[in-house]
Design a protein around this motif. Structure first.
Motif, PDB file in Angstrom:
ATOM      1  N   ASN A  38       0.965  -1.118  -0.055  1.00 15.12           N
ATOM      2  CA  ASN A  38      -0.058   0.076  -0.096  1.00 15.12           C
ATOM      3  C   ASN A  38       0.881   1.229  -0.033  1.00 15.12           C
ATOM      4  O   ASN A  38       0.147   2.199  -0.210  1.00 15.12           O
ATOM      5  CB  ASN A  38      -1.104  -0.020   1.126  1.00 15.12           C
ATOM      6  N   LEU A  39       2.268   1.106   0.190  1.00 17.88           N
ATOM      7  CA  LEU A  39       3.123   2.376   0.291  1.00 17.88           C
ATOM      8  C   LEU A  39       3.860   2.257  -0.947  1.00 17.88           C
ATOM      9  O   LEU A  39       4.901   3.251  -0.887  1.00 17.88           O
ATOM     10  CB  LEU A  39       3.937   2.320   1.658  1.00 17.88           C
ATOM     11  N   LYS A  40       3.657   1.606  -1.875  1.00 16.66           N
ATOM     12  CA  LYS A  40       4.396   1.509  -3.087  1.00 16.66           C
ATOM     13  C   LYS A  40       3.764   2.715  -4.027  1.00 16.66           C
ATOM     14  O   LYS A  40       2.643   2.657  -4.164  1.00 16.66           O
ATOM     15  CB  LYS A  40       4.629   0.235  -3.511  1.00 16.66           C
ATOM     16  N   SER A  41       4.868   2.849  -5.222  1.00 18.48           N
ATOM     17  CA  SER A  41       4.090   3.943  -6.001  1.00 18.48           C
ATOM     18  C   SER A  41       2.856   3.483  -6.683  1.00 18.48           C
ATOM     19  O   SER A  41       2.146   4.400  -7.015  1.00 18.48           O
ATOM     20  CB  SER A  41       5.440   4.557  -7.020  1.00 18.48           C
ATOM     21  N   ASP A  42       2.778   2.331  -7.133  1.00 14.42           N
ATOM     22  CA  ASP A  42       1.795   2.052  -8.070  1.00 14.42           C
ATOM     23  C   ASP A  42       0.466   2.142  -7.370  1.00 14.42           C
ATOM     24  O   ASP A  42      -0.543   2.537  -7.730  1.00 14.42           O
ATOM     25  CB  ASP A  42       1.668   0.343  -8.336  1.00 14.42           C
ATOM     26  N   TYR A  43       0.322   1.551  -5.993  1.00 17.70           N
ATOM     27  CA  TYR A  43      -0.865   1.911  -5.127  1.00 17.70           C
ATOM     28  C   TYR A  43      -1.007   3.450  -4.828  1.00 17.70           C
ATOM     29  O   TYR A  43      -2.052   3.932  -5.045  1.00 17.70           O
ATOM     30  CB  TYR A  43      -0.846   1.284  -3.638  1.00 17.70           C
ATOM     31  N   LEU A  44      -0.081   4.054  -4.488  1.00 20.40           N
ATOM     32  CA  LEU A  44       0.132   5.480  -4.115  1.00 20.40           C
ATOM     33  C   LEU A  44      -0.304   6.485  -5.309  1.00 20.40           C
ATOM     34  O   LEU A  44      -1.024   7.482  -5.027  1.00 20.40           O
ATOM     35  CB  LEU A  44       1.253   6.139  -3.613  1.00 20.40           C
ATOM     36  N   ASN A  47      -4.090   5.815  -4.644  1.00 22.87           N
ATOM     37  CA  ASN A  47      -4.611   6.668  -3.531  1.00 22.87           C
ATOM     38  C   ASN A  47      -3.342   7.191  -2.620  1.00 22.87           C
ATOM     39  O   ASN A  47      -2.520   6.576  -2.148  1.00 22.87           O
ATOM     40  CB  ASN A  47      -5.259   5.701  -2.402  1.00 22.87           C
ATOM     41  N   PRO A  48      -3.177   8.336  -2.798  1.00 19.14           N
ATOM     42  CA  PRO A  48      -1.955   9.094  -2.193  1.00 19.14           C
ATOM     43  C   PRO A  48      -1.595   8.889  -0.633  1.00 19.14           C
ATOM     44  O   PRO A  48      -0.779   9.028  -0.285  1.00 19.14           O
ATOM     45  CB  PRO A  48      -1.958  10.485  -2.558  1.00 19.14           C
ATOM     46  N   ARG A  49      -3.052   8.657  -0.203  1.00 16.85           N
ATOM     47  CA  ARG A  49      -2.896   8.594   1.350  1.00 16.85           C
ATOM     48  C   ARG A  49      -2.310   7.024   1.928  1.00 16.85           C
ATOM     49  O   ARG A  49      -1.868   6.646   3.033  1.00 16.85           O
ATOM     50  CB  ARG A  49      -4.333   8.579   2.154  1.00 16.85           C
ATOM     51  N   SER A  61     -11.988   7.976 -10.790  1.00 21.44           N
ATOM     52  CA  SER A  61     -11.994   8.785  -9.518  1.00 21.44           C
ATOM     53  C   SER A  61     -12.097   7.739  -8.322  1.00 21.44           C
ATOM     54  O   SER A  61     -12.579   6.644  -8.602  1.00 21.44           O
ATOM     55  CB  SER A  61     -13.411   9.609  -9.459  1.00 21.44           C
ATOM     56  N   ILE A  62     -11.501   8.151  -7.089  1.00 20.38           N
ATOM     57  CA  ILE A  62     -11.396   7.351  -6.123  1.00 20.38           C
ATOM     58  C   ILE A  62     -12.245   7.758  -4.978  1.00 20.38           C
ATOM     59  O   ILE A  62     -12.378   9.002  -4.803  1.00 20.38           O
ATOM     60  CB  ILE A  62     -10.164   7.167  -5.737  1.00 20.38           C
ATOM     61  N   VAL A  63     -12.872   7.019  -4.356  1.00 22.48           N
ATOM     62  CA  VAL A  63     -13.458   7.218  -2.838  1.00 22.48           C
ATOM     63  C   VAL A  63     -12.840   6.285  -1.726  1.00 22.48           C
ATOM     64  O   VAL A  63     -12.850   5.100  -1.809  1.00 22.48           O
ATOM     65  CB  VAL A  63     -15.168   6.960  -2.903  1.00 22.48           C
ATOM     66  N   ASP A  64     -12.408   6.915  -0.660  1.00 22.40           N
ATOM     67  CA  ASP A  64     -11.719   6.271   0.364  1.00 22.40           C
ATOM     68  C   ASP A  64     -12.537   6.610   1.595  1.00 22.40           C
ATOM     69  O   ASP A  64     -13.351   7.359   1.465  1.00 22.40           O
ATOM     70  CB  ASP A  64     -10.086   6.201   0.361  1.00 22.40           C
TER      71      ASP A  64
END
Ligand SMILES: N[C@@H](CCC(=O)N[C@@H](CS)C(=O)NCC(=O)O)C(=O)O
Length: 209
Positions: A38-44, A47-49, A61-64
Motif C-alpha cells: 500500500n506504500l509503493k508507488s503503484d498503489y499511491l 490513493n496517495p494516502r 475517480s476514487i473514494v476512500d
C-alpha cells in the motif's frame, strides 16, 4: 469499478460485509499492507494516502474511507437500507458509526500499531512515517473497554445498535470488535447484552465476508 481490498483487514471488511448484505459483487484487487504494498508507488498513484479500502469508479475517480464507500453503494442500490430511511434513523446510524470508529476502531488500531514490531515507524496508517508511542496502546485498550460497557448498556433489550433493523452501525461494530479480539482485547464476560448481540451478528452470512 474496483475495490482495493485486503482480506483480513478490518476496514476493508466493513465494505465487504456491506456489499454482501446488498448482494453486490464487484471486482476486488488485493493489496498486501503487511509487506507494504500500500506504500509503493503503484498503489499511491491510485490513493496517495496509502490506505485501504479504496473504491475506484469507472471514470477513474476514487473514494476512500469505508463509510463513504458504503454510502456510495447505499445510493446506487438503496435496498436493503443500511444507513436508514427517515431523517431520524439516518442521523442516529451516522452517530453510531462515528462513535464506533472513534471509540473502538481507532483505539484498537492504536494498540496494534504502537506495539507490534511489524508497524515500527508505521504507527499511523498510510504514508505517515511515525514512530510507535507505546502509551497509546494502554490508552487504546482502556477506551475500547469503556466503550464496550456503554454499548452493552445500550444493547440491553435491543436487537440492533442504531435502529429497529440491521444497519451500517452493526457492521461497523462487528468489524471493530472482531478486530479488537484479534489484537487481544476480549469482550468482558459480564457484558452479556453485547455478547448476545455479537453472537447474532456472527450468524449472518455476510459476517464471513
Ligand atoms: N478511517 C479509514 C481507516 C482506513 C485504515 O486505516 N485502513 C487500514 C487497513 S484496516 C490501512 O489502510 N492501513 C494501512 C497501513 O497500515 O499502512 C476508513 O474507514 O477506511
Amino acid at each position: 469499478m474496483k475495490l482495493f481490498d485486503m482480506a483480513g483487514a478490518p476496514n476493508p471488511r466493513r465494505v465487504r460485509v456491506f456489499l454482501a448484505e446488498k448482494d453486490i459483487d464487484i471486482e476486488k484487487v488485493q493489496i498486501d499492507i503487511m509487506n507494504g504494498e500500500n506504500l509503493k508507488s503503484d498503489y499511491l498513484a491510485i490513493n496517495p494516502r496509502g490506505v485501504l479500502p479504496t473504491l475506484q469508479l469507472d471514470d477513474g475517480s476514487i473514494v476512500d474511507e469505508a463509510s463513504a464507500i458504503c454510502r456510495y453503494f447505499e445510493e446506487v442500490k438503496p435496498e436493503p437500507p443500511l444507513y436508514g430511511e427517515s431523517a431520524k434513523s439516518k442521523a442516529v446510524i451516522e452517530s453510531w458509526v462515528r462513535q464506533i470508529e472513534g471509540d473502538a476502531f481507532t483505539p484498537t488500531a492504536d494498540v496494534l500499531r504502537n506495539t507490534n514490531p511489524a508497524f515500527e515507524n508505521r504507527s499511523i496508517p498510510g504514508t505517515n512515517n511515525t514512530a510507535q508511542v507505546p502509551a497509546l496502546a494502554e490508552r487504546g485498550t482502556d477506551r475500547v473497554l469503556a466503550f464496550y460497557k456503554r454499548l452493552d448498556r445500550h444493547l440491553a433489550g435491543s436487537k440492533y445498535i442504531a435502529s429497529d433493523s440491521f444497519s451500517a452501525a452493526d457492521i461497523t461494530a462487528m468489524c471493530a470488535i472482531d478486530f479488537a479480539e484479534f489484537v487481544g482485547i476480549a469482550v468482558p464476560s459480564e457484558l452479556t447484552s453485547l455478547a448476545d448481540w455479537r453472537a447474532r451478528m456472527a450468524l449472518r452470512p455476510s459476517a464471513q465476508a
